[in-house]
Design a protein around this motif. Structure first.
Motif, short mmCIF file in Angstrom:
data_model
loop_
_atom_site.label_atom_id
_atom_site.label_comp_id
_atom_site.label_asym_id
_atom_site.label_seq_id
_atom_site.Cartn_x
_atom_site.Cartn_y
_atom_site.Cartn_z
N ASN A 57 3.42 -6.69 -17.78
CA ASN A 57 1.93 -7.09 -17.65
C ASN A 57 1.38 -6.13 -16.44
O ASN A 57 0.80 -6.64 -15.52
N VAL A 58 1.71 -4.84 -16.48
CA VAL A 58 1.07 -3.96 -15.65
C VAL A 58 -0.30 -3.73 -15.68
O VAL A 58 -0.79 -3.52 -16.96
N VAL A 59 -1.12 -3.73 -14.78
CA VAL A 59 -2.58 -3.66 -14.52
C VAL A 59 -3.06 -2.95 -13.37
O VAL A 59 -2.42 -3.07 -12.22
N ILE A 60 -3.62 -1.69 -13.64
CA ILE A 60 -3.81 -0.78 -12.52
C ILE A 60 -5.38 -0.46 -12.54
O ILE A 60 -6.03 -0.36 -13.58
N ALA A 61 -6.01 -0.95 -11.28
CA ALA A 61 -7.62 -0.62 -11.23
C ALA A 61 -8.04 0.49 -10.36
O ALA A 61 -7.14 0.50 -9.09
N GLN A 62 -8.96 1.07 -10.50
CA GLN A 62 -9.49 2.14 -9.68
C GLN A 62 -10.97 2.40 -9.93
O GLN A 62 -11.24 2.88 -11.13
N GLY A 63 -11.68 1.69 -9.10
CA GLY A 63 -13.30 1.79 -9.34
C GLY A 63 -13.28 0.63 -10.65
O GLY A 63 -12.86 -0.09 -10.74
N ASP A 64 -14.33 1.43 -11.66
CA ASP A 64 -14.78 0.73 -12.66
C ASP A 64 -13.31 0.94 -13.87
O ASP A 64 -13.65 0.65 -14.87
N ARG A 66 -9.79 0.42 -15.51
CA ARG A 66 -8.71 -0.44 -15.86
C ARG A 66 -7.74 0.14 -16.76
O ARG A 66 -8.18 0.64 -17.60
N LEU A 67 -6.45 -0.04 -16.21
CA LEU A 67 -5.36 0.62 -17.40
C LEU A 67 -4.37 -0.61 -17.30
O LEU A 67 -3.88 -0.92 -16.32
N SER A 68 -3.70 -1.00 -18.37
CA SER A 68 -2.78 -1.86 -18.54
C SER A 68 -1.75 -1.52 -19.62
O SER A 68 -2.22 -0.70 -20.52
N ALA A 69 -0.60 -1.91 -19.49
CA ALA A 69 0.52 -1.41 -20.19
C ALA A 69 1.90 -2.05 -20.02
O ALA A 69 1.65 -2.90 -18.98
N ARG A 70 2.93 -2.05 -20.95
CA ARG A 70 4.02 -2.72 -20.50
C ARG A 70 4.73 -2.24 -19.37
O ARG A 70 5.44 -2.71 -18.64
N GLN A 71 4.55 -0.89 -19.34
CA GLN A 71 5.27 -0.10 -18.15
C GLN A 71 4.69 1.11 -17.56
O GLN A 71 3.86 1.69 -18.52
N ASN A 89 2.23 7.57 -15.56
CA ASN A 89 2.62 7.63 -17.07
C ASN A 89 2.65 6.25 -17.44
O ASN A 89 3.61 5.41 -17.09
N ALA A 90 1.93 5.75 -18.48
CA ALA A 90 2.05 4.45 -18.96
C ALA A 90 2.57 4.42 -20.31
O ALA A 90 2.31 5.51 -21.27
N SER A 91 3.20 3.43 -20.75
CA SER A 91 3.63 3.49 -22.07
C SER A 91 3.93 1.96 -22.58
O SER A 91 3.96 0.99 -21.81
N GLY A 92 3.65 1.68 -24.00
CA GLY A 92 3.62 0.42 -24.58
C GLY A 92 2.23 -0.47 -24.38
O GLY A 92 2.02 -0.79 -23.57
#
Length: 158
Positions: A57-64, A66-71, A89-92
């Motif tokens: 449940n990875v969620v990364i935010a920077q300003g507007d 949003r990036l989500s991924a399994r890893q 480096n996001a995957s899944g």
């Protein structure tokens, strides 16, 4: 009759030649100096390699953005004794949202210094009800310019 035949030939030729499509993505005024906020179920840090691995449940935010991924693997760089994030480096089941635009795929590489994102693996971009699909999306968040390549398919709302 000749016009209809020429029009039919044009439409038959489109799928074979439509391999690249330019898009706008995000607002084009992205602030890559904004703080990066991270949430995940697990975090492993290797100080020797300057790498962190976030899983679940990875969620990364920077300003507007949003990036989500399994890893997500976070690569750091050290300049003048200061460590900063160089690349994600996001995957899944990767989902990237910038403003009202969204893109999903299987893997993504986000280079923070240049604000470039490369998204690959069954990419689908959604903008204002329209969808665009292809093999890969490259986008620069500063300019908002993006390109979808591969077998490009689209659905446009009237």
């Amino acid at each position: 009759m000749m016009f209809l035949r020429a029009l039919a030939l044009l439409f038959l030729a489109l799928p074979a030649t439509a391999q690249t499509s330019d898009i706008g993505f995000g607002r084009g005024n992205f602030d890559n100096s904004a703080p990066v906020e991270v949430a995940a179920d697990n975090l492993e840090v290797d100080q020797a390699t300057g790498r962190a691995v976030l899983t679940g449940n990875v969620v990364i935010a920077q300003g507007d953005l949003r990036l989500s991924a399994r890893q997500v693997t976070v690569d750091y760089t050290t300049t003048g004794g200061n460590r900063s994030i160089e690349r994600l480096n996001a995957s899944g089941e990767v989902l990237i949202v910038a403003g009202d635009d969204a893109a999903e795929g299987q893997e993504a590489v986000y280079t923070l210094g240049s604000s470039d994102i490369l998204l690959t693996g069954n990419v689908v971009v959604t903008q204002a009800g329209n969808t665009l699909a292809g093999d890969r999306l490259t986008v620069n968040l500063n300019s908002g310019a993006g390109v979808v390549t591969g077998r490009v398919r689209t659905t446009l709302q009237p």
